[in-house]
Design a protein around this motif. Structure first.
Motif, PDB file in Angstrom:
ATOM      1  N   GLU A  20       3.835  37.744 -51.154  1.00  0.00           N
ATOM      2  CA  GLU A  20       2.852  38.025 -50.110  1.00  0.00           C
ATOM      3  C   GLU A  20       1.656  37.067 -50.148  1.00  0.00           C
ATOM      4  O   GLU A  20       0.621  37.341 -49.569  1.00  0.00           O
ATOM      5  CB  GLU A  20       2.402  39.483 -50.176  1.00  0.00           C
ATOM      6  CG  GLU A  20       3.533  40.397 -49.695  1.00  0.00           C
ATOM      7  CD  GLU A  20       3.090  41.829 -49.443  1.00  0.00           C
ATOM      8  OE1 GLU A  20       3.439  42.370 -48.383  1.00  0.00           O
ATOM      9  OE2 GLU A  20       2.415  42.397 -50.319  1.00  0.00           O
ATOM     10  N   ARG A  22      -0.288  34.221 -48.708  1.00  0.00           N
ATOM     11  CA  ARG A  22      -0.324  33.782 -47.307  1.00  0.00           C
ATOM     12  C   ARG A  22       0.057  32.309 -47.149  1.00  0.00           C
ATOM     13  O   ARG A  22       0.483  31.890 -46.072  1.00  0.00           O
ATOM     14  CB  ARG A  22      -1.701  34.063 -46.700  1.00  0.00           C
ATOM     15  CG  ARG A  22      -1.953  35.565 -46.559  1.00  0.00           C
ATOM     16  CD  ARG A  22      -3.318  35.836 -46.001  1.00  0.00           C
ATOM     17  NE  ARG A  22      -3.467  35.354 -44.631  1.00  0.00           N
ATOM     18  CZ  ARG A  22      -3.166  36.067 -43.539  1.00  0.00           C
ATOM     19  NH1 ARG A  22      -2.694  37.298 -43.642  1.00  0.00           N
ATOM     20  NH2 ARG A  22      -3.364  35.545 -42.336  1.00  0.00           N
ATOM     21  N   GLN A  25       3.839  32.661 -46.790  1.00  0.00           N
ATOM     22  CA  GLN A  25       4.333  33.304 -45.574  1.00  0.00           C
ATOM     23  C   GLN A  25       3.856  32.654 -44.277  1.00  0.00           C
ATOM     24  O   GLN A  25       4.565  32.657 -43.280  1.00  0.00           O
ATOM     25  CB  GLN A  25       3.939  34.784 -45.574  1.00  0.00           C
ATOM     26  CG  GLN A  25       4.647  35.539 -46.709  1.00  0.00           C
ATOM     27  CD  GLN A  25       4.446  37.032 -46.645  1.00  0.00           C
ATOM     28  OE1 GLN A  25       3.407  37.492 -46.180  1.00  0.00           O
ATOM     29  NE2 GLN A  25       5.411  37.782 -47.102  1.00  0.00           N
ATOM     30  N   PHE A  26       2.627  32.130 -44.285  1.00  0.00           N
ATOM     31  CA  PHE A  26       2.059  31.597 -43.037  1.00  0.00           C
ATOM     32  C   PHE A  26       1.663  30.116 -43.136  1.00  0.00           C
ATOM     33  O   PHE A  26       1.229  29.548 -42.145  1.00  0.00           O
ATOM     34  CB  PHE A  26       0.780  32.362 -42.657  1.00  0.00           C
ATOM     35  CG  PHE A  26       0.981  33.818 -42.336  1.00  0.00           C
ATOM     36  CD1 PHE A  26       1.539  34.226 -41.133  1.00  0.00           C
ATOM     37  CD2 PHE A  26       0.591  34.794 -43.242  1.00  0.00           C
ATOM     38  CE1 PHE A  26       1.696  35.575 -40.833  1.00  0.00           C
ATOM     39  CE2 PHE A  26       0.754  36.136 -42.951  1.00  0.00           C
ATOM     40  CZ  PHE A  26       1.315  36.535 -41.743  1.00  0.00           C
ATOM     41  N   ASP A  28      -0.884  29.506 -44.680  1.00  0.00           N
ATOM     42  CA  ASP A  28      -2.309  29.776 -44.447  1.00  0.00           C
ATOM     43  C   ASP A  28      -3.123  29.281 -45.647  1.00  0.00           C
ATOM     44  O   ASP A  28      -3.465  30.048 -46.554  1.00  0.00           O
ATOM     45  CB  ASP A  28      -2.496  31.285 -44.235  1.00  0.00           C
ATOM     46  CG  ASP A  28      -3.919  31.657 -43.866  1.00  0.00           C
ATOM     47  OD1 ASP A  28      -4.776  30.760 -43.785  1.00  0.00           O
ATOM     48  OD2 ASP A  28      -4.173  32.862 -43.666  1.00  0.00           O
ATOM     49  N   ARG A  98       1.645  41.498 -45.206  1.00  0.00           N
ATOM     50  CA  ARG A  98       1.879  40.488 -44.166  1.00  0.00           C
ATOM     51  C   ARG A  98       1.486  40.964 -42.768  1.00  0.00           C
ATOM     52  O   ARG A  98       2.271  41.513 -42.017  1.00  0.00           O
ATOM     53  CB  ARG A  98       3.349  40.044 -44.171  1.00  0.00           C
ATOM     54  CG  ARG A  98       3.582  38.868 -43.233  1.00  0.00           C
ATOM     55  CD  ARG A  98       5.038  38.510 -43.072  1.00  0.00           C
ATOM     56  NE  ARG A  98       5.188  37.436 -42.093  1.00  0.00           N
ATOM     57  CZ  ARG A  98       5.198  37.631 -40.775  1.00  0.00           C
ATOM     58  NH1 ARG A  98       5.076  38.827 -40.265  1.00  0.00           N
ATOM     59  NH2 ARG A  98       5.322  36.586 -39.947  1.00  0.00           N
ATOM     60  N   TRP A  99       0.220  40.733 -42.464  1.00  0.00           N
ATOM     61  CA  TRP A  99      -0.274  40.859 -41.096  1.00  0.00           C
ATOM     62  C   TRP A  99      -0.898  39.525 -40.763  1.00  0.00           C
ATOM     63  O   TRP A  99      -1.515  38.900 -41.614  1.00  0.00           O
ATOM     64  CB  TRP A  99      -1.323  41.982 -40.981  1.00  0.00           C
ATOM     65  CG  TRP A  99      -0.784  43.327 -41.365  1.00  0.00           C
ATOM     66  CD1 TRP A  99      -1.092  44.033 -42.487  1.00  0.00           C
ATOM     67  CD2 TRP A  99       0.172  44.111 -40.647  1.00  0.00           C
ATOM     68  NE1 TRP A  99      -0.383  45.200 -42.526  1.00  0.00           N
ATOM     69  CE2 TRP A  99       0.400  45.287 -41.400  1.00  0.00           C
ATOM     70  CE3 TRP A  99       0.859  43.930 -39.443  1.00  0.00           C
ATOM     71  CZ2 TRP A  99       1.290  46.276 -40.993  1.00  0.00           C
ATOM     72  CZ3 TRP A  99       1.737  44.931 -39.041  1.00  0.00           C
ATOM     73  CH2 TRP A  99       1.948  46.098 -39.813  1.00  0.00           C
ATOM     74  N   HIS A 100      -0.734  39.085 -39.512  1.00  0.00           N
ATOM     75  CA  HIS A 100      -1.205  37.736 -39.187  1.00  0.00           C
ATOM     76  C   HIS A 100      -2.710  37.560 -39.411  1.00  0.00           C
ATOM     77  O   HIS A 100      -3.165  36.522 -39.875  1.00  0.00           O
ATOM     78  CB  HIS A 100      -0.867  37.382 -37.734  1.00  0.00           C
ATOM     79  CG  HIS A 100       0.585  37.087 -37.515  1.00  0.00           C
ATOM     80  ND1 HIS A 100       1.569  38.017 -37.716  1.00  0.00           N
ATOM     81  CD2 HIS A 100       1.213  35.953 -37.122  1.00  0.00           C
ATOM     82  CE1 HIS A 100       2.755  37.482 -37.457  1.00  0.00           C
ATOM     83  NE2 HIS A 100       2.557  36.210 -37.092  1.00  0.00           N
TER      84      HIS A 100
END
Ligand code: PDD
Length: 282
Positions: A20, A22, A25-26, A28, A98-100
């Motif tokens: 998790e 970021r 996952q993104f 980010d 995981r929320w944007h």
């Protein structure tokens, strides 16, 4: 055993990713690559200033003073007995469900850094290489050194598949930069390179070259030029950390001038090498 920096601790190097995170996952987060010559990081302050800028642009608050971070990176280089190579560092926004949107409550950024031994490619610097052209399909904030590099990855892969050293990017016929380097061309004794705006990463190598050219009375125009301008140029070269300056002799099927490294490129390469010597001799 090689070490890495994790937050502000130097630990045994390991490759464990929090699913998790970021960055994972993104994409980010942000990063920097700093060259190390003779055990000394090159233009570290400039890289850390750019890191700070990237952090601000994505609203990521770095959880340390830059001086402390700098000392940690220097310690890492020492610990790993790195002589020639790079420091890779990245800062992710942190770990959270995981929320944007940004995690709420806020989480701490995750900083990691490691070193990689890498020989200098002096042969390539002197002899040059070929490049391919490809469309610049990246977002409109290429000035931020973010971890989102998929378009750059695809462009570089195209270069490799064509036995080229780089993929030069163009947006609507305007040359922006390359997949992992900046692009310069020389025409009638003047250097041209894309202005440092949102379409390119303002390379530290690029900035240093512009500064040195000014000191040497070599004229540099930071203005956009087209693919056709570049193909008709007298010289083309690319610049980036550690690979420094590479003359580009051919782009796709078009030879650049006589297809040999140009005099101004070699002069700038020599100047850049003397800057590195200055660093390593102090
Ligand atoms: N890349 N433009 C892009 C898109 C880059 O990724 C890089 C560097 C540069 C040159 O910047 P500098 O001179 O500061 O290294 C320009 C690094 C080396 C990388 O991603 O590995």
């Amino acid at each position: 055993m090689a070490k890495m920096l994790f937050h502000d601790q130097i630990i045994e190097r390991e490759s464990r990713v929090n699913i998790e995170d970021r960055a994972y996952q993104f994409g980010d987060g942000i990063y920097e690559v700093i060259g190390v010559y003779d055990g000394k990081p090159f233009m570290m302050d400039e890289h850390l200033d750019r890191l700070k800028r990237s952090a601000n642009e994505i609203q990521l608050k770095l959880p340390y003073q830059m001086d402390d971070f700098r000392s940690n990176l220097e310690e890492l280089v020492e610990n790993n007995e790195l002589y020639e190579g790079i420091i890779y560092l990245q800062v992710s926004r942190g770990v959270g469900p995981r929320w944007h949107e940004f995690p709420d409550p806020d989480v701490s950024p995750v900083t990691v850094a490691y070193t990689r031994a890498e020989e200098r490619k002096t042969d390539l610097e002197e002899k040059g290489g070929v490049a391919v052209l490809t469309e610049d399909i990246r977002w409109l904030r290429c000035d931020i050194k973010t971890l989102n590099l998929l378009p750059n990855v695809l462009a570089k892969q195209k270069a490799v598949e064509h036995n080229a050293v780089e993929a030069i990017l163009h947006r609507d016929g305007i040359v922006t930069e390359a997949s992992a380097s900046n692009v310069f061309m020389v025409k009638d004794g003047t250097l041209y390179t894309h202005p440092a705006n949102n379409y390119i990463l303002n390379g530290i190598t690029r900035q240093k070259i512009i500064e040195r050219c000014d000191a040497l009375d070599m004229k540099v125009n930071e203005e956009p030029f087209t693919v056709d301008d570049m193909l008709a140029a007298d010289e083309v070269f690319i610049t980036a950390t550690k690979s420094d300056i590479i003359p580009i002799l051919q782009i796709d099927n078009h030879k650049i001038a006589a297809g040999v490294p140009g005099a101004m490129t070699l002069r700038i390469l020599e100047e850049f090498r003397s800057l590195i010597r200055e660093l390593t001799e102090t």
